[in-house]
Write a protein that holds these residues in place. Structure first.
Motif, mmCIF file in Angstrom:
data_model
loop_
_atom_site.group_PDB
_atom_site.id
_atom_site.type_symbol
_atom_site.label_atom_id
_atom_site.label_comp_id
_atom_site.label_asym_id
_atom_site.label_seq_id
_atom_site.Cartn_x
_atom_site.Cartn_y
_atom_site.Cartn_z
ATOM 1 N N GLU A 1 0.834 -1.213 0.000
ATOM 2 C CA GLU A 1 0.000 0.000 0.000
ATOM 3 C C GLU A 1 0.865 1.258 0.000
ATOM 4 O O GLU A 1 0.529 2.247 -0.646
ATOM 5 C CB GLU A 1 -0.947 0.007 1.198
ATOM 6 C CG GLU A 1 -2.178 -0.836 1.012
ATOM 7 C CD GLU A 1 -2.966 -0.465 -0.245
ATOM 8 O OE1 GLU A 1 -3.234 0.731 -0.476
ATOM 9 O OE2 GLU A 1 -3.311 -1.384 -0.998
ATOM 10 N N LEU B 1 -1.316 8.172 3.899
ATOM 11 C CA LEU B 1 -2.493 7.318 3.894
ATOM 12 C C LEU B 1 -2.936 7.149 5.339
ATOM 13 O O LEU B 1 -2.181 6.651 6.172
ATOM 14 C CB LEU B 1 -2.158 5.953 3.289
ATOM 15 C CG LEU B 1 -3.257 4.900 3.289
ATOM 16 C CD1 LEU B 1 -4.455 5.361 2.465
ATOM 17 C CD2 LEU B 1 -2.709 3.581 2.767
ATOM 18 N N HIS B 2 -4.155 7.600 5.627
ATOM 19 C CA HIS B 2 -4.711 7.477 6.972
ATOM 20 C C HIS B 2 -5.215 6.056 7.217
ATOM 21 O O HIS B 2 -5.485 5.308 6.270
ATOM 22 C CB HIS B 2 -5.876 8.463 7.163
ATOM 23 C CG HIS B 2 -5.459 9.884 7.220
ATOM 24 N ND1 HIS B 2 -4.845 10.451 8.302
ATOM 25 C CD2 HIS B 2 -5.569 10.882 6.294
ATOM 26 C CE1 HIS B 2 -4.605 11.728 8.070
ATOM 27 N NE2 HIS B 2 -5.023 12.014 6.847
ATOM 28 N N THR B 3 -5.394 5.741 8.478
ATOM 29 C CA THR B 3 -5.879 4.413 8.846
ATOM 30 C C THR B 3 -7.284 4.145 8.316
ATOM 31 O O THR B 3 -7.671 2.992 8.155
ATOM 32 C CB THR B 3 -5.849 4.227 10.378
ATOM 33 O OG1 THR B 3 -6.584 5.293 10.990
ATOM 34 C CG2 THR B 3 -4.433 4.207 10.911
ATOM 35 N N ASP B 4 -8.046 5.209 7.998
ATOM 36 C CA ASP B 4 -9.397 5.027 7.444
ATOM 37 C C ASP B 4 -9.378 4.854 5.922
ATOM 38 O O ASP B 4 -10.424 4.780 5.286
ATOM 39 C CB ASP B 4 -10.307 6.190 7.842
ATOM 40 C CG ASP B 4 -9.871 7.529 7.265
ATOM 41 O OD1 ASP B 4 -8.888 7.587 6.479
ATOM 42 O OD2 ASP B 4 -10.510 8.546 7.615
ATOM 43 N N GLY B 5 -8.170 4.815 5.320
ATOM 44 C CA GLY B 5 -8.041 4.619 3.882
ATOM 45 C C GLY B 5 -8.014 5.884 3.058
ATOM 46 O O GLY B 5 -7.839 5.831 1.839
ATOM 47 N N GLU B 6 -8.188 7.033 3.679
ATOM 48 C CA GLU B 6 -8.182 8.310 2.963
ATOM 49 C C GLU B 6 -6.754 8.827 2.789
ATOM 50 O O GLU B 6 -5.906 8.660 3.662
ATOM 51 C CB GLU B 6 -9.008 9.346 3.722
ATOM 52 C CG GLU B 6 -10.491 9.033 3.767
ATOM 53 C CD GLU B 6 -11.149 9.064 2.400
ATOM 54 O OE1 GLU B 6 -10.878 9.994 1.621
ATOM 55 O OE2 GLU B 6 -11.929 8.142 2.113
ATOM 56 N N LEU C 1 -0.925 5.220 8.074
ATOM 57 C CA LEU C 1 -0.410 3.878 7.791
ATOM 58 C C LEU C 1 0.914 3.973 7.050
ATOM 59 O O LEU C 1 1.816 3.163 7.242
ATOM 60 C CB LEU C 1 -1.402 3.090 6.937
ATOM 61 C CG LEU C 1 -2.707 2.681 7.595
ATOM 62 C CD1 LEU C 1 -3.613 1.987 6.585
ATOM 63 C CD2 LEU C 1 -2.411 1.763 8.772
ATOM 64 N N GLU D 1 6.431 3.010 5.634
ATOM 65 C CA GLU D 1 5.257 2.316 6.133
ATOM 66 C C GLU D 1 5.444 2.182 7.641
ATOM 67 O O GLU D 1 6.462 1.670 8.103
ATOM 68 C CB GLU D 1 5.125 0.937 5.497
ATOM 69 C CG GLU D 1 3.902 0.192 5.992
ATOM 70 C CD GLU D 1 3.641 -1.058 5.199
ATOM 71 O OE1 GLU D 1 3.188 -0.939 4.045
ATOM 72 O OE2 GLU D 1 3.898 -2.148 5.731
#
Length: 159
Positions: free
Chosen positions: A3, A32-37, A67, A93
């Motif tokens: 990712e 990249l945030h933990t919520d996927g944004e 992330l 990461e």
């Protein structure tokens, strides 16, 4: 790390899009945030090198909501034919085992008589399977459709 490699590709493509018109890239920090944004900050300082250093500090410190993060800065890379303009990409990461990915995306500046060109990325210090990370990097780049169109139209794989 896949990712984060995709994230690096997305923001590297954005950087290519920016320099394709001849501008110097203001260092950018994508995450990249933990919520996927996704999020992005332009590191606007009086000196571009100061902005890049601030980005490196941000990568080192991280943020609990990230992330992964990537710094893209305008710079140079030494290749066989000499010093070449390049986007310098450093991705991290976060997690129990922090991993990093560094690469350069060499390019020929827009005001060169031959015109703007993007060359093959040069991966450095890869800690995992290069083929898998490269595939993820290019998939991330292609996901930025406007920027990828510029990259693809100006691709010169001779370097």
């Amino acid at each position: 790390m896949i990712e984060t490699a995709r994230l690096a590709g997305f923001f590297a493509a954005h950087g290519v899009w920016c320099v394709s018109e001849g501008e110097t890239l203001i260092p950018l920090l994508g995450y990249l945030h933990t919520d996927g944004e996704f999020g992005m900050d332009r590191l606007m300082f009086d000196d571009l090198a100061e902005g890049a250093r601030a980005g490196q500090d941000a990568l080192a410190d991280g943020d609990p909501s990230w992330l992964g993060a990537v710094l893209v800065a305008d710079g140079y890379v030494d290749l066989d034919h000499g010093k070449t303009d390049a986007l310098l990409v450093e991705a991290v990461e976060y997690g129990p085992y922090r991993q990093t990915l560094r690469l350069a995306v060499p390019y020929r500046v827009a005001d060169d008589p031959r015109g703007f060109a993007v060359h093959r990325p040069k991966f450095m210090n890869v800690e995992s399977d290069l083929d898998v990370l490269a595939e993820a990097f290019f998939a991330g780049g292609a996901s930025h459709t406007e920027a990828w169109a510029v990259w693809d139209a100006h691709l010169d794989e001779s370097v």
